[in-house]
Scaffold this motif. Sequence first.
Motif, PDB file in Angstrom:
ATOM      1  N   PHE A  98       7.543  50.351  32.256  1.00 15.29           N
ATOM      2  CA  PHE A  98       7.703  49.189  33.138  1.00 15.29           C
ATOM      3  C   PHE A  98       6.369  48.476  33.331  1.00 15.29           C
ATOM      4  O   PHE A  98       6.300  47.246  33.351  1.00 15.29           O
ATOM      5  CB  PHE A  98       8.263  49.648  34.486  1.00 15.29           C
ATOM      6  CG  PHE A  98       8.859  48.540  35.308  1.00 15.29           C
ATOM      7  CD1 PHE A  98      10.138  48.070  35.055  1.00 15.29           C
ATOM      8  CD2 PHE A  98       8.136  47.974  36.348  1.00 15.29           C
ATOM      9  CE1 PHE A  98      10.684  47.044  35.813  1.00 15.29           C
ATOM     10  CE2 PHE A  98       8.671  46.952  37.109  1.00 15.29           C
ATOM     11  CZ  PHE A  98       9.955  46.483  36.842  1.00 15.29           C
ATOM     12  N   LYS A  99       5.300  49.250  33.463  1.00 12.73           N
ATOM     13  CA  LYS A  99       3.968  48.667  33.598  1.00 12.73           C
ATOM     14  C   LYS A  99       3.580  47.921  32.325  1.00 12.73           C
ATOM     15  O   LYS A  99       2.961  46.849  32.382  1.00 12.73           O
ATOM     16  CB  LYS A  99       2.954  49.781  33.898  1.00 12.73           C
ATOM     17  CG  LYS A  99       1.497  49.342  33.878  1.00 12.73           C
ATOM     18  CD  LYS A  99       1.170  48.364  34.998  1.00 12.73           C
ATOM     19  CE  LYS A  99      -0.326  48.031  34.995  1.00 12.73           C
ATOM     20  NZ  LYS A  99      -0.696  47.074  36.044  1.00 12.73           N
ATOM     21  N   HIS A 106       1.079  46.509  40.178  1.00 17.09           N
ATOM     22  CA  HIS A 106       0.013  47.415  40.611  1.00 17.09           C
ATOM     23  C   HIS A 106       0.538  48.528  41.508  1.00 17.09           C
ATOM     24  O   HIS A 106      -0.107  49.563  41.665  1.00 17.09           O
ATOM     25  CB  HIS A 106      -1.077  46.636  41.351  1.00 17.09           C
ATOM     26  CG  HIS A 106      -2.151  47.502  41.954  1.00 17.09           C
ATOM     27  ND1 HIS A 106      -2.178  47.838  43.289  1.00 17.09           N
ATOM     28  CD2 HIS A 106      -3.208  48.134  41.391  1.00 17.09           C
ATOM     29  CE1 HIS A 106      -3.218  48.623  43.524  1.00 17.09           C
ATOM     30  NE2 HIS A 106      -3.865  48.810  42.398  1.00 17.09           N
ATOM     31  N   SER A 107       1.706  48.328  42.097  1.00 20.33           N
ATOM     32  CA  SER A 107       2.235  49.295  43.048  1.00 20.33           C
ATOM     33  C   SER A 107       3.756  49.253  43.029  1.00 20.33           C
ATOM     34  O   SER A 107       4.369  48.377  42.417  1.00 20.33           O
ATOM     35  CB  SER A 107       1.738  48.966  44.466  1.00 20.33           C
ATOM     36  OG  SER A 107       2.264  47.712  44.879  1.00 20.33           O
ATOM     37  N   PHE A 240       1.465  56.272  40.297  1.00 17.14           N
ATOM     38  CA  PHE A 240       1.317  56.052  38.857  1.00 17.14           C
ATOM     39  C   PHE A 240       0.958  54.612  38.503  1.00 17.14           C
ATOM     40  O   PHE A 240       0.118  54.381  37.626  1.00 17.14           O
ATOM     41  CB  PHE A 240       2.600  56.453  38.130  1.00 17.14           C
ATOM     42  CG  PHE A 240       2.783  57.945  37.975  1.00 17.14           C
ATOM     43  CD1 PHE A 240       1.864  58.832  38.519  1.00 17.14           C
ATOM     44  CD2 PHE A 240       3.876  58.462  37.287  1.00 17.14           C
ATOM     45  CE1 PHE A 240       2.020  60.214  38.390  1.00 17.14           C
ATOM     46  CE2 PHE A 240       4.044  59.832  37.142  1.00 17.14           C
ATOM     47  CZ  PHE A 240       3.118  60.706  37.696  1.00 17.14           C
ATOM     48  N   PHE A 241       1.563  53.625  39.137  1.00 18.67           N
ATOM     49  CA  PHE A 241       1.239  52.233  38.825  1.00 18.67           C
ATOM     50  C   PHE A 241      -0.242  51.955  39.094  1.00 18.67           C
ATOM     51  O   PHE A 241      -0.906  51.265  38.309  1.00 18.67           O
ATOM     52  CB  PHE A 241       2.092  51.268  39.652  1.00 18.67           C
ATOM     53  CG  PHE A 241       3.474  51.058  39.113  1.00 18.67           C
ATOM     54  CD1 PHE A 241       3.685  50.690  37.794  1.00 18.67           C
ATOM     55  CD2 PHE A 241       4.588  51.218  39.935  1.00 18.67           C
ATOM     56  CE1 PHE A 241       4.961  50.486  37.297  1.00 18.67           C
ATOM     57  CE2 PHE A 241       5.873  51.020  39.444  1.00 18.67           C
ATOM     58  CZ  PHE A 241       6.058  50.657  38.127  1.00 18.67           C
ATOM     59  N   GLY A 242      -0.765  52.498  40.204  1.00 25.21           N
ATOM     60  CA  GLY A 242      -2.169  52.296  40.520  1.00 25.21           C
ATOM     61  C   GLY A 242      -3.079  52.961  39.514  1.00 25.21           C
ATOM     62  O   GLY A 242      -4.098  52.392  39.105  1.00 25.21           O
ATOM     63  N   PHE A 243      -2.715  54.168  39.073  1.00 22.01           N
ATOM     64  CA  PHE A 243      -3.513  54.859  38.061  1.00 22.01           C
ATOM     65  C   PHE A 243      -3.535  54.083  36.746  1.00 22.01           C
ATOM     66  O   PHE A 243      -4.585  53.899  36.133  1.00 22.01           O
ATOM     67  CB  PHE A 243      -2.949  56.262  37.811  1.00 22.01           C
ATOM     68  CG  PHE A 243      -3.180  57.230  38.942  1.00 22.01           C
ATOM     69  CD1 PHE A 243      -4.164  57.021  39.887  1.00 22.01           C
ATOM     70  CD2 PHE A 243      -2.398  58.369  39.056  1.00 22.01           C
ATOM     71  CE1 PHE A 243      -4.383  57.912  40.923  1.00 22.01           C
ATOM     72  CE2 PHE A 243      -2.600  59.274  40.088  1.00 22.01           C
ATOM     73  CZ  PHE A 243      -3.593  59.041  41.020  1.00 22.01           C
TER      74      PHE A 243
END
Length: 448
Positions: A98-99, A106-107, A240-243
């Motif tokens: 998805f990212k 980002h979140s 995970f999105f932030g990482f």
Amino acid sequence: MSTPQIDPVYNDHPDDEKKVNLDDARDEDPFGNEECAEVKYRTMTWWNCGMLMIAENISLGILSLPSAMATLGIVPSIILILGLSGISWYTGYVIGQFKQRFPHIHSMADAGEMLMGPFGREFVGVCQLLFLIFLMSSHILTFTVLFNTITGHGTCTIVFGVIGLIVSCIGALPRTMAKVYWMSLASCISIMIATLVTMIAIGVQAPDHVEVDVTTNVSFAEGFLAVTNIVFAFIAHVAFFGFISEMQDPRDFPKSLAMLQVTDTTMYIITAVVIYRYAGPDVKSPALSSAGPLMKKVAYGLAIPTVVIAGVVFGHVACKFIYVRIFRGSDHMHNNSLLSVGSWVGIALSIWTVAWIIAESIPVFNDLLSLISSLFGSWFSYGLPAILWFIMNKGEYFSSPRKIFLTIVNVIILGIACAICGLGLYVSGKSIHDNASSASWTCADNST
């Protein structure tokens, strides 16, 4: 100033070959152009990210697993650990895809905006922040148990909670994940050594005959409470999105995810089986408390870095969520001005204070983990990733046998999330109500 050229990123979802060029999406990236930035965020390699994820995931969750195994029995517990690990691996992979498809994410709040518009952004954002704060509170609670154990309840438990609050705030000062990564190394080494010492100590002092059960017969409430403690061991997805946003190459995220899942599943099974095998049905939670009067003090002393740093990782993600929300697209994101640094410190102090208040209000380790797993972990690790898969594959749910199979899989995962949330809230609420030792805001020793 021209944007530096990098290789295009492809969505490597096996059923979708659409190309996403990161250069074209650079303006949507949460950190923008960092070519001449004073503070740069996109600096992590895949193994940096993997180590951070291990430090975040293998902390408090592993300490509750022997107790869960004592409740459920060896075979059901191993099946649950393997099953939840497999589902977590898949849902983590979906988040990575998805990212790749939507680089501006980002979140979970950004993903929520794609689900339900502005309302979804605010609703999911609040839930994400609450989830992270609850996780932070679990680390402050464990910090109080730890120091009560080491000092023999040397002072009021609330005082230890305040000390944990201050230490955590200091640890939250770095603004980039790359700097937190170095702390995560200490966290990983800490929990591994502390767990190993606990297993050895329990094995040495164990009586000749320890009663262990392959399966057990317990009430639904006790059994499902143990299930939610196992769920807690796989709830890192909220970060995970932030990482991924701070990786040099987001395409490498599957390597980081594999590093996490193989490491945590192996450690979970070995730790739970060994400690339960030698400690028996009366194993305590956190498991370090079963190591004997002297060795449990040693084990808790060795676990100090992971109790603090793993909480700091969650706190960093919470701070970064608010910070990016406030300064996204502005120069303050990348400089060290008084406003930039002062805002970061103020955000950290505020959310850690809220976490401390929650820790003092729900002072029972297993009950707090169960509540967190049920209310938030069920959705951020299972439910929401399944929904994100449906967004990415809209209109193609029945386009091929493989799509039909994946559609069924994601519907099942969504159902599992609903079950964990509904039933978990019931059993955790009942346990908090019935637990005689759950007095809030007390100086009493919570390590016994």
